[in-house]
Design a protein around this motif. Sequence first.
Motif, PDB file in Angstrom:
ATOM      1  N   ILE A 149     -15.480  -0.547   6.870  1.00  0.00           N
ATOM      2  CA  ILE A 149     -16.131  -0.203   5.612  1.00  0.00           C
ATOM      3  C   ILE A 149     -15.106  -0.050   4.490  1.00  0.00           C
ATOM      4  CG2 ILE A 149     -17.527   1.558   4.444  1.00  0.00           C
ATOM      5  CD1 ILE A 149     -19.019  -0.263   6.429  1.00  0.00           C
ATOM      6  N   ARG A 150     -13.911   0.395   4.842  1.00  0.00           N
ATOM      7  CA  ARG A 150     -12.899   0.689   3.819  1.00  0.00           C
ATOM      8  C   ARG A 150     -11.846  -0.405   3.672  1.00  0.00           C
ATOM      9  NH1 ARG A 150     -12.387   7.197   5.379  1.00  0.00           N
ATOM     10  NH2 ARG A 150     -14.458   7.719   4.517  1.00  0.00           N
ATOM     11  N   LEU A 151     -12.085  -1.546   4.293  1.00  0.00           N
ATOM     12  CA  LEU A 151     -11.120  -2.635   4.212  1.00  0.00           C
ATOM     13  C   LEU A 151     -10.997  -3.180   2.791  1.00  0.00           C
ATOM     14  CD1 LEU A 151      -9.240  -4.785   5.441  1.00  0.00           C
ATOM     15  CD2 LEU A 151     -11.288  -6.145   5.944  1.00  0.00           C
ATOM     16  N   PHE A 152     -12.116  -3.511   2.177  1.00  0.00           N
ATOM     17  CA  PHE A 152     -12.050  -4.151   0.864  1.00  0.00           C
ATOM     18  C   PHE A 152     -11.574  -3.206  -0.241  1.00  0.00           C
ATOM     19  CE2 PHE A 152     -14.750  -7.186   3.143  1.00  0.00           C
ATOM     20  CZ  PHE A 152     -14.087  -8.359   2.803  1.00  0.00           C
ATOM     21  N   PRO A 153     -11.930  -1.917  -0.226  1.00  0.00           N
ATOM     22  CA  PRO A 153     -11.290  -1.018  -1.197  1.00  0.00           C
ATOM     23  C   PRO A 153      -9.765  -0.999  -1.066  1.00  0.00           C
ATOM     24  CG  PRO A 153     -13.222   0.027  -0.274  1.00  0.00           C
ATOM     25  CD  PRO A 153     -13.015  -1.240   0.503  1.00  0.00           C
ATOM     26  N   ALA A 154      -9.259  -1.021   0.184  1.00  0.00           N
ATOM     27  CA  ALA A 154      -7.807  -1.027   0.389  1.00  0.00           C
ATOM     28  C   ALA A 154      -7.185  -2.316  -0.139  1.00  0.00           C
ATOM     29  CB  ALA A 154      -7.491  -0.851   1.873  1.00  0.00           C
ATOM     30  N   ILE A 155      -7.856  -3.435   0.094  1.00  0.00           N
ATOM     31  CA  ILE A 155      -7.355  -4.716  -0.420  1.00  0.00           C
ATOM     32  C   ILE A 155      -7.358  -4.705  -1.948  1.00  0.00           C
ATOM     33  CG2 ILE A 155      -7.873  -7.178  -0.604  1.00  0.00           C
ATOM     34  CD1 ILE A 155      -8.889  -7.068   2.279  1.00  0.00           C
ATOM     35  N   ALA A 156      -8.411  -4.155  -2.536  1.00  0.00           N
ATOM     36  CA  ALA A 156      -8.461  -4.051  -4.003  1.00  0.00           C
ATOM     37  C   ALA A 156      -7.308  -3.208  -4.523  1.00  0.00           C
ATOM     38  CB  ALA A 156      -9.800  -3.451  -4.441  1.00  0.00           C
ATOM     39  N   GLY A 157      -6.975  -2.132  -3.799  1.00  0.00           N
ATOM     40  CA  GLY A 157      -5.847  -1.297  -4.201  1.00  0.00           C
ATOM     41  C   GLY A 157      -4.533  -2.050  -4.148  1.00  0.00           C
ATOM     42  N   ALA A 158      -4.333  -2.820  -3.090  1.00  0.00           N
ATOM     43  CA  ALA A 158      -3.099  -3.599  -2.964  1.00  0.00           C
ATOM     44  C   ALA A 158      -2.995  -4.624  -4.085  1.00  0.00           C
ATOM     45  CB  ALA A 158      -3.063  -4.282  -1.598  1.00  0.00           C
ATOM     46  N   CYS A 159      -4.100  -5.277  -4.401  1.00  0.00           N
ATOM     47  CA  CYS A 159      -4.093  -6.275  -5.480  1.00  0.00           C
ATOM     48  C   CYS A 159      -3.826  -5.629  -6.836  1.00  0.00           C
ATOM     49  CB  CYS A 159      -5.421  -7.025  -5.508  1.00  0.00           C
ATOM     50  SG  CYS A 159      -5.690  -8.093  -4.071  1.00  0.00           S
TER      51      CYS A 159
END
Length: 535
Positions: A86-96
């Motif tokens: 569930i929290r994968l894409f928020p983390a990816i958004a943070g990295a970007c």
Amino acid sequence: MVSAPSTPQSAKQQWFSNDIAILCYFGLFKLLLHFCTNQQYGYFGDELYYMAAGEHLDWGFAEGPPLTPAIANFSRWMLGDSLFAIRLFPAIAGACTVILTGLIARDLGGGRFAQVIAALAVILAPGYLFLQTVLTMNAFEPLLWALCAYLTIHILKTERISLWSIAGVVTGIGLMNKFSIFFFIVSLVLGILITPARRLLFNRWIIIGSILAISICTPTILWQINHHWPFLEHQRESSLYEKKGLLQSAIDLILQQIILTNPGAVPLWGCGLYYYLFTRSGKPYRALGWSYIIILGWFLLFEGRFYYLLPIYPMLLAAGAVFLERRLQHYPAWKYTTLIALIASGLVLLPIALPILPIKSLIRYSNTIYRPPTLSKFAQENSAQAPWHFRLMLGWEDTVAQVAQAYQKLLPRDRAECAILAWSYGNAGAIDFFGPAYHLPKAISGHTGYYFWGPRDYSGNVVLSLGGNLTFLRQTFNSVETVAIVTHEKIVGLRSTLPIYLCKGIKRPLSESWPAFKYYFKQPTTNLITTDNLS
């Protein structure tokens, strides 16, 4: 004597020495930081709601557009229901966001130090750390706003006005995530209009970009129109029942910028604002400085919540890093002092931003160092509880287990037609998510988006109400009795009680009386449909 020719760097060596590669490493560090911490505590209340919304995908929802529910649905389809998934894409958004902030600094003429310190400032900002830990609309805002700022800077720098079309696409996607990006885009346009860069606005590419943005978000606008603008109704109720008043909201908004962006980063983004507004090298990008002033004024006037401004800081942090790099190029000691202060203050606030401490330690830490204010003017803080944003990760399954106990005690004939009515989207989402393991049916609720999904096929003759106003329930049902009290005595950091009412004999079918259950912030205290019928 002829010198030997230099040996060309290998592709691997060139990659390791490349500025973009270094920014990618910082983005990877941010990603790993979330991967190592975001599986602590439990699901955030909004995550449970967005997972439920993902099961009812539509072009809009009561409180906003459909992108986040769609991402929740895709995450579950691709990886399952775990916290990591569930929290994968928020983390990816943070990295970007980290990478993009460094690229903004690079585009403004910043060297490696400026790019590194800008990226590091984003990594350590407490607001970004928490918002990009959990799946909400706010997780993607910093990335989308930063991308709009990056494109604007590149257009102002190179006069490649064709990029307005790409900016339009990003804006459209942003509007499908959260409507607040509208304020940022308008502030940017106004900032450009009051500077000489206005000449870059009047061309066919800005029209094409506008058409693309409107085309992308048209379905959610049409949904809002067809449902009588529930988003505006949601915002109006928020202003009436939850916001704290102009003065207190203004104080919260201003003071929390210091905490949420990291006190050690305040001089950095402050220098960024100065760079845009007052320096010769920042003159081509003056519109971005004005955009911050304009949007700050709007949020102060309309009592915006203290995290509303958070997405705008990457462009300020990048500019501040460039400004300091140039001013401190002959003072290396001050460079390292700035870096150490940034890291030190970020590490101090890390346990408030990431779920890394045991709950007991978190409570002591937050009481000693910093306890974030609640969003609601009615919420009462309790020093024995976890901070509000972590408290919303606790106790959901425990609540469902206690509801299941009450449900299983019902007579078989009552259980067969029993509806479980939750009076908050968090509890409703928890029942929908954890309920199947406890043999519970899906919940119904009049709260926010749940209202639009209706009462399913329940008659309303037997209802277990998780909370609710007693006067309303007694006006709606012939019989209302308390059958259990939900408590969280064994969950450290969470203190709350919630009655479970067994309601029988609905006075008007649930399908007819359903509009009376609708609310956004203040639970209904009177069932106007039933009382009008009786009169």
